[in-house]
Design a protein around this motif. Structure first.
Motif, PDB file in Angstrom:
ATOM      1  N   ARG A 198       0.831  -1.206   0.000  1.00  0.00           N
ATOM      2  CA  ARG A 198       0.000   0.000   0.000  1.00  0.00           C
ATOM      3  C   ARG A 198       0.871   1.264   0.000  1.00  0.00           C
ATOM      4  O   ARG A 198       0.608   2.240  -0.712  1.00  0.00           O
ATOM      5  N   THR A 199       1.939   1.230   0.801  1.00  0.00           N
ATOM      6  CA  THR A 199       2.846   2.374   0.859  1.00  0.00           C
ATOM      7  C   THR A 199       3.518   2.610  -0.479  1.00  0.00           C
ATOM      8  O   THR A 199       3.701   3.754  -0.928  1.00  0.00           O
TER       9      THR A 199
ATOM     10  N   ARG B 185      -1.982  -2.603 -10.678  1.00  0.00           N
ATOM     11  CA  ARG B 185      -1.342  -2.852  -9.384  1.00  0.00           C
ATOM     12  C   ARG B 185      -2.349  -2.649  -8.236  1.00  0.00           C
ATOM     13  O   ARG B 185      -2.323  -3.375  -7.236  1.00  0.00           O
ATOM     14  N   GLU B 186      -3.232  -1.633  -8.394  1.00  0.00           N
ATOM     15  CA  GLU B 186      -4.262  -1.407  -7.364  1.00  0.00           C
ATOM     16  C   GLU B 186      -5.200  -2.605  -7.263  1.00  0.00           C
ATOM     17  O   GLU B 186      -5.582  -3.036  -6.172  1.00  0.00           O
TER      18      GLU B 186
ATOM     19  N   VAL C  48      -7.039  -7.497  -4.231  1.00  0.00           N
ATOM     20  CA  VAL C  48      -7.243  -8.947  -4.141  1.00  0.00           C
ATOM     21  C   VAL C  48      -6.377  -9.532  -3.025  1.00  0.00           C
ATOM     22  O   VAL C  48      -6.847 -10.335  -2.204  1.00  0.00           O
ATOM     23  N   PHE C  49      -5.114  -9.100  -2.986  1.00  0.00           N
ATOM     24  CA  PHE C  49      -4.196  -9.602  -1.967  1.00  0.00           C
ATOM     25  C   PHE C  49      -4.679  -9.206  -0.576  1.00  0.00           C
ATOM     26  O   PHE C  49      -4.693 -10.022   0.354  1.00  0.00           O
ATOM     27  N   TRP C  50      -5.086  -7.934  -0.399  1.00  0.00           N
ATOM     28  CA  TRP C  50      -5.551  -7.451   0.896  1.00  0.00           C
ATOM     29  C   TRP C  50      -6.806  -8.197   1.352  1.00  0.00           C
ATOM     30  O   TRP C  50      -6.918  -8.602   2.509  1.00  0.00           O
ATOM     31  N   GLY C  51      -7.725  -8.397   0.436  1.00  0.00           N
ATOM     32  CA  GLY C  51      -8.950  -9.101   0.793  1.00  0.00           C
ATOM     33  C   GLY C  51      -8.693 -10.552   1.171  1.00  0.00           C
ATOM     34  O   GLY C  51      -9.248 -11.065   2.152  1.00  0.00           O
ATOM     35  N   TRP C  52      -7.850 -11.227   0.383  1.00  0.00           N
ATOM     36  CA  TRP C  52      -7.554 -12.638   0.640  1.00  0.00           C
ATOM     37  C   TRP C  52      -6.792 -12.817   1.959  1.00  0.00           C
ATOM     38  O   TRP C  52      -7.159 -13.653   2.789  1.00  0.00           O
TER      39      TRP C  52
ATOM     40  N   ARG D  80       4.457  10.489  -6.820  1.00  0.00           N
ATOM     41  CA  ARG D  80       5.457  10.834  -7.823  1.00  0.00           C
ATOM     42  C   ARG D  80       4.841  11.231  -9.151  1.00  0.00           C
ATOM     43  O   ARG D  80       5.538  11.597 -10.089  1.00  0.00           O
ATOM     44  N   GLY D  81       3.532  11.116  -9.268  1.00  0.00           N
ATOM     45  CA  GLY D  81       2.857  11.552 -10.488  1.00  0.00           C
ATOM     46  C   GLY D  81       2.369  10.450 -11.393  1.00  0.00           C
ATOM     47  O   GLY D  81       1.901  10.716 -12.507  1.00  0.00           O
ATOM     48  N   ALA D  82       2.447   9.197 -10.954  1.00  0.00           N
ATOM     49  CA  ALA D  82       1.958   8.103 -11.794  1.00  0.00           C
ATOM     50  C   ALA D  82       0.458   8.254 -12.009  1.00  0.00           C
ATOM     51  O   ALA D  82      -0.283   8.620 -11.101  1.00  0.00           O
ATOM     52  N   SER D  83      -0.003   7.964 -13.201  1.00  0.00           N
ATOM     53  CA  SER D  83      -1.419   8.130 -13.535  1.00  0.00           C
ATOM     54  C   SER D  83      -2.247   6.994 -12.951  1.00  0.00           C
ATOM     55  O   SER D  83      -1.735   5.902 -12.679  1.00  0.00           O
ATOM     56  N   ALA D  84      -3.543   7.297 -12.756  1.00  0.00           N
ATOM     57  CA  ALA D  84      -4.441   6.272 -12.233  1.00  0.00           C
ATOM     58  C   ALA D  84      -4.506   5.073 -13.161  1.00  0.00           C
ATOM     59  O   ALA D  84      -4.602   3.923 -12.723  1.00  0.00           O
ATOM     60  N   ALA D  85      -4.457   5.331 -14.471  1.00  0.00           N
ATOM     61  CA  ALA D  85      -4.526   4.226 -15.442  1.00  0.00           C
ATOM     62  C   ALA D  85      -3.318   3.316 -15.314  1.00  0.00           C
ATOM     63  O   ALA D  85      -3.424   2.086 -15.382  1.00  0.00           O
ATOM     64  N   ALA D  86      -2.139   3.937 -15.120  1.00  0.00           N
ATOM     65  CA  ALA D  86      -0.924   3.129 -14.996  1.00  0.00           C
ATOM     66  C   ALA D  86      -0.928   2.302 -13.720  1.00  0.00           C
ATOM     67  O   ALA D  86      -0.396   1.179 -13.682  1.00  0.00           O
ATOM     68  N   LEU D  87      -1.550   2.853 -12.661  1.00  0.00           N
ATOM     69  CA  LEU D  87      -1.559   2.155 -11.378  1.00  0.00           C
ATOM     70  C   LEU D  87      -2.710   1.173 -11.234  1.00  0.00           C
ATOM     71  O   LEU D  87      -2.735   0.381 -10.288  1.00  0.00           O
ATOM     72  N   ALA D  88      -3.683   1.219 -12.144  1.00  0.00           N
ATOM     73  CA  ALA D  88      -4.899   0.417 -11.990  1.00  0.00           C
ATOM     74  C   ALA D  88      -4.624  -1.077 -11.821  1.00  0.00           C
ATOM     75  O   ALA D  88      -5.196  -1.717 -10.928  1.00  0.00           O
TER      76      ALA D  88
END
Length: 494
Positions: free
Chosen positions: A92-93, A111-112, A117-121, A101-109
């Protein structure tokens, strides 16, 4: 001497060690180090050594196994659950840093999405792990009840090895120290150290040395409230006591009634020697500085009731706080061995809720030679213990301390103590756990304290309740046991 606590709060073992040393014995008092570090100091002519106890067996064997059938999603015992939670926080950090740092939401989608999925599991598995650990700790599942019945049927008294293996932690920590000391006599205090003393005696015998074992029974185990919440704990302690009691060469206890109960329970050939835990009123009594009222920040005219002892819920000390709203101007001093315990903190929180926090004073123990003059500054001493079998038969330490301080006592209606108070007239009796009746009893004492104080001059046998007389019983017992040992060495049996 052996005791399972840190010595400093246990006036009985301190007085026993000092008295034995004064009688000419070389005394080493072994206790359990609360800090986990070895410590040593002098206590009169005795030596106190605190032994680090490595608490490995607090978890039972089945609690170290994975619960495949009971909870297949739970993590295996060990650090994996905490590791996965930490891993998720690091992930998460990392995502938050990338966004900063300016990464776009689309680029991070992607990984998010993977993170969610990992957090829920892992969250689902952590929840299952906590539930499994809680169920195992409470032993409330059908498989746990079946296991307990099986081990008790299969092993009898020896089942403590499965029901509470934490008793091994005491043996593995203290046993080598006792063997190194090569004692002639072992004085084991209470039921948990009985096994340590008995095994040391047996090892010495196997090595050709005759060691005498004195078991000092402070409690009637079947009648006491468990120290731990686990439902197997008490059965384990009873089995452990049953297994090792026959190895004691002599038994010492705290009251005549308890002596008779121990004789009947364990089939003892002799009635245990009674050594009451009464105050040491010899010339070595010390004046505490500062005194009780100064530590509470109150003057001599302020009504003050005191509780002195271990802060256990079954001791009922919270009733002092509950009564304060109906006792205007009265203060309560709670002199406890462990001020940091959660029960004490809850009692203080309750005082704040009731608006009486400024009249509640939590204080630490003073050295045992200072206890009587320290308590004598109070207007009354409180013993609010609940109805447990062990409480019904006891004249507990604080009763004698309050008596020697010559302050009126307010006691709950447990059988032995309330009966004595009614006979002597040194205080009032109230219905256990009844705040209204407790308040009535306190008011009665504060309204006419001299009537109760006169009992100490007229009806209370303080002369019999002195440590010198009790210590002589103990050292005479040592002499008989070691004298018998010496005679056997001089005239060995065939």
């Amino acid at each position: 001497m052996l005791v399972q606590n840190g010595v400093t709060g246990d006036s009985r073992v301190q007085k026993e060690a000092e008295s034995a040393a004064a009688a000419g014995y070389e005394v080493v008092l072994l206790g359990a180090s609360p800090s986990g570090k070895a410590e040593e100091w002098a206590l009169g002519g005795a030596t106190v050594r605190l032994v680090p106890v490595n608490r490995v067996f607090d978890r039972r064997r089945h609690e170290m196994r994975r619960g495949w059938l009971r909870s297949p999603l739970a993590y295996p015992p060990g650090p994996l659950a905490a590791y996965r939670q930490r891993q998720a926080r690091a992930w998460r950090t990392d995502l938050d840093t990338a966004r900063a740092r300016g990464a776009s939401a689309a680029a991070l989608a992607p990984r998010e999405a993977a993170y969610r999925v990992f957090w829920g599991w892992t969250g689902l598995r952590r929840k299952a792990t906590r539930r499994l650990e809680a169920d195992r700790a409470a032993a409330k599942g059908g498989v746990d009840r079946l296991a307990a019945r099986f081990w008790k049927a299969a092993m009898g008294d020896r089942a403590w090895r499965r029901l509470d293996p934490a008793l091994w932690d005491l043996e593995l920590s203290f046993g080598p120290v006792v063997d190194e000391l090569r004692p002639d006599l072992i004085h084991a205090n209470d039921f948990q150290m009985l096994g340590v003393g008995a095994r040391a005696k047996l090892r010495a015998r196997a090595g050709g040395r005759d060691v005498k074992l004195v078991w000092d029974a402070h409690e009637y185990l079947p009648g006491m409230k468990s120290w731990k919440g686990h439902p197997w704990w008490k059965d384990a302690q009873i089995g452990h006591e049953n297994e090792f009691a026959p190895h004691a060469d002599a038994v010492v206890t705290v009251s005549e009634l308890l002596a008779e109960m121990l004789r009947d329970r364990h089939g003892l050939t002799e009635l245990p020697e009674v050594v009451m835990n009464v105050p040491d009123t010899s010339g070595s009594v010390e004046q505490p500085v500062p005194g009780l009222r100064e530590r509470c920040g109150i003057g001599p005219g302020t009504p003050l009731m005191v509780y002195s002892g271990a802060p256990l819920e079954q001791r009922g000390l919270h009733i002092l706080v509950e009564a304060l709203p109906d006792l205007p101007g009265v203060h309560a001093a709670l002199i406890v061995s462990y001020p940091q315990w959660r029960y004490v903190k809850r009692t203080q929180e309750r005082a704040a809720e009731l608006g009486v926090a400024d009249r509640v004073h939590v204080l630490e123990y003073v050295p045992h030679r200072q206890v009587v003059p320290f308590l004598s500054e109070a207007d009354l001493g409180v013993i609010p213990i609940h109805h447990w079998g062990n409480h019904e038969i006891s004249l507990i330490t604080k009763f004698f301390e309050y008596s020697h301080a010559r302050i009126p006592v307010v006691v709950s209606d447990v059988k032995t103590m309330s009966g004595l108070v009614r006979r002597t007239g040194q205080g009032e009796v109230f219905t256990a756990e009844d705040t209204a009746d407790f308040t009535r009893a306190v008011r009665a004492v504060l309204d006419d304290p001299e009537t109760y104080r006169k009992a100490y001059a007229e009806r209370v046998p303080l002369g019999e309740w002195t440590w010198d007389s009790q210590a002589k019983r103990l050292t005479d017992l040592y002499g008989r046991l070691l004298g018998a040992a010496g005679e056997e060495e001089e005239h060995p049996r065939p």
